[in-house]
Write an enzyme that holds these catalytic residues in place. Structure first.
Site, PDB file in Angstrom:
ATOM      1  N   CYS A 172     -30.593  97.950  64.342  1.00  0.00           N
ATOM      2  CA  CYS A 172     -29.893  98.123  63.075  1.00  0.00           C
ATOM      3  C   CYS A 172     -30.742  98.778  61.995  1.00  0.00           C
ATOM      4  CB  CYS A 172     -29.369  96.769  62.585  1.00  0.00           C
ATOM      5  SG  CYS A 172     -28.274  95.988  63.789  1.00  0.00           S
ATOM      6  N   HIS A 181     -20.810  95.898  59.429  1.00  0.00           N
ATOM      7  CA  HIS A 181     -22.166  96.272  59.846  1.00  0.00           C
ATOM      8  C   HIS A 181     -22.091  97.427  60.835  1.00  0.00           C
ATOM      9  CE1 HIS A 181     -26.244  96.267  60.827  1.00  0.00           C
ATOM     10  NE2 HIS A 181     -26.447  95.004  61.201  1.00  0.00           N
ATOM     11  N   HIS A 196     -29.937  94.570  53.292  1.00  0.00           N
ATOM     12  CA  HIS A 196     -29.427  94.585  54.667  1.00  0.00           C
ATOM     13  C   HIS A 196     -28.213  93.665  54.739  1.00  0.00           C
ATOM     14  CE1 HIS A 196     -29.512  95.338  58.898  1.00  0.00           C
ATOM     15  NE2 HIS A 196     -29.713  94.072  59.215  1.00  0.00           N
ATOM     16  N   GLU A 254     -33.817  87.419  53.961  1.00  0.00           N
ATOM     17  CA  GLU A 254     -33.960  88.607  53.117  1.00  0.00           C
ATOM     18  C   GLU A 254     -34.176  88.218  51.660  1.00  0.00           C
ATOM     19  OE1 GLU A 254     -32.054  93.027  52.335  1.00  0.00           O
ATOM     20  OE2 GLU A 254     -30.830  91.529  53.373  1.00  0.00           O
ATOM     21  N   LYS A 269     -22.236  95.909  53.114  1.00  0.00           N
ATOM     22  CA  LYS A 269     -21.648  95.462  54.377  1.00  0.00           C
ATOM     23  C   LYS A 269     -20.495  94.489  54.147  1.00  0.00           C
ATOM     24  CE  LYS A 269     -25.710  95.939  57.406  1.00  0.00           C
ATOM     25  NZ  LYS A 269     -26.746  96.378  56.445  1.00  0.00           N
ATOM     26  N   PHE A 283     -32.713  93.945  65.364  1.00  0.00           N
ATOM     27  CA  PHE A 283     -33.118  93.074  66.465  1.00  0.00           C
ATOM     28  C   PHE A 283     -34.450  93.568  67.024  1.00  0.00           C
ATOM     29  CE2 PHE A 283     -28.804  91.268  68.166  1.00  0.00           C
ATOM     30  CZ  PHE A 283     -28.645  90.567  66.982  1.00  0.00           C
TER      31      PHE A 283
END
Length: 416
Positions: A167, A344, A307, A318, A339, A403
């Site tokens: 991502c 996403h 994010h 975050e 998002k 990830f």
């Protein structure tokens, strides 16, 4: 190759998102707080744990003839069209300028590439046998092909490559492309990313990992970053592209400069295959590196596009990372997650969010985090809840985490 470090500016934007098939329609919907989520239509999701996603309203035949379409996966279509938009927006005509084309390249970021084509060809293999598998199967599947196709269409013979870092991929693509220009290896880079993973396997595997929201009865309220009731992300799809140029090249051709890429930071959590490292130190390291690259103090950042996936672990981590990286400035720096509306976009998310950061600077307005209803004690920053906000800013940061522990931060600045 010159040892001079060139400034990198943005001269063109293109996007295909669940909110619209171009930049301005996507931006308009975003500022209105409209969600692109709904029940999945790309396949029948009956029986799946998650039945919702943020799909692009897409007609392949509006952009490609039948012969072209047979050779393309949906993710490549998104990237190619976004690239066309960005190149046109930048006022570039590579067909008329072979010298410029020779000094121009492409960088794509993707998490999966042609997942839909992979599933399709496996089904053909299993039901119809090996002799019926398409000879175009591999070109449709491999993630680098989107960059290759754009280079072929526009005759770009400079650096052409692909980043696959989950991502954070398209944020990496923008940062890496900027570095190519900075060191003088190209004058122009067409950089961004795309993803089209709203597929049977994509939804099933993310749902099994408990990463997706199961608020199936209320899709538009399902993505709720930083809210105490968040239960996972809503998968989106689409593509976004920025045209990056050296300042000298843009000035020589009289191009309109939209913004400057001033900072790029990377780090690794070195912790877990899917979960962010608790405490946020890994992500904070990327943010600090981006600030240092830009030569900015934390209080110079007027907005952070987070994010902000809407998963319990990501949003609290975050928040902690922002506090570490920004210090005292964290308490007064607006943070929002777009998002909440786009879903996403996985590998395509960083490029879309970089564009939104540029537009926030251009239009002096911050996009909101929608569906923010119940504060979470672990998420206690200013998330621009539910309504866009006017603001004058010169610098924005865009965060992307993937990830495997990949962390990326970009700093985008108004032209000085």
């Amino acid at each position: 190759m010159s040892l001079e470090r060139h400034r990198v500016v943005v001269t063109g934007l293109g996007a295909v998102t669940p909110l619209g098939n171009d930049v301005e329609s996507s931006w308009e919907a975003l500022l209105k707080g409209r969600s692109g989520a709904g029940r999945i239509t790309l396949f029948d999701p009956t029986g799946y744990r998650t039945t919702i996603a943020a799909e692009v309203d897409w007609d392949t035949t509006a952009h490609f003839d039948a012969k072209e379409a047979r050779r393309l996966d949906r993710f490549s279509e998104f990237f190619i069209v976004a690239a066309r938009q960005a190149i046109t927006h930048a006022g570039l005509d590579f067909a008329a300028d072979e010298e410029a084309a020779a000094r121009s390249g492409v960088m794509v970021g993707a998490g999966f590439g042609g997942m839909g084509s992979f599933i399709e060809e496996i089904q053909v293999l299993e039901t119809r046998g090996p002799d019926r598998v398409s000879p175009t199967g591999v070109p449709r599947i491999i993630p680098n092909m989107a960059a290759g196709l754009v280079s072929i269409e526009h005759n770009l013979t400079g650096p052409v490559s692909c980043v696959v870092t989950a991502c954070s991929a398209s944020a990496n693509a923008i940062g890496d492309a900027a570095e190519i220009i900075r060191r003088g290896a190209a004058d122009v880079m067409v950089a961004g990313g795309a993803e089209a993973a709203i597929t049977t396997f994509g939804i099933a595997t993310f749902a099994q990992s408990r990463a997706l929201s199961t608020r199936n009865d209320d899709p538009t309220a399902a993505s709720r970053p930083f809210d105490a009731g968040r239960d996972g992300f809503v998968m989106g799809e689409g593509g976004a592209v920025l045209v990056l140029e050296s300042l000298e090249h843009a000035a020589a051709r009289g191009a309109e400069v939209l913004a400057e890429v001033t900072g790029y930071g990377m780090s690794a959590d070195a912790y877990h295959i899917t979960l962010p490292k608790p405490g946020g130190m890994g992500a904070a390291k990327a943010m600090v590196a981006a600030l240092q690259d830009a030569g900015l103090a934390p209080d110079a950042i007027g907005y952070i596009n987070a994010h902000g996936t809407s998963t319990p672990a990501n949003d609290s981590t975050e928040t902690a990372a922002i506090k570490i990286a920004m210090g005292e400035a964290a308490a007064t720096t607006p943070v929002s997650s777009t998002k909440s509306m786009t879903g996403h976009l996985l590998g395509g998310a960083g490029a879309v969010e970089a564009i939104f950061s540029i537009l926030a600077i251009r239009d002096h307005i911050l996009p909101p985090t929608i569906n923010y209803e119940t504060p979470d004690p672990e998420c206690d920053l200013d998330y621009v809840p539910n309504e866009a906000r006017e603001a004058t800013l010169e610098h924005a940061m865009s965060n992307s985490f993937g990830f495997g522990g990949h962390n990326v931060a970009l700093v985008i600045s108004a032209m000085r």
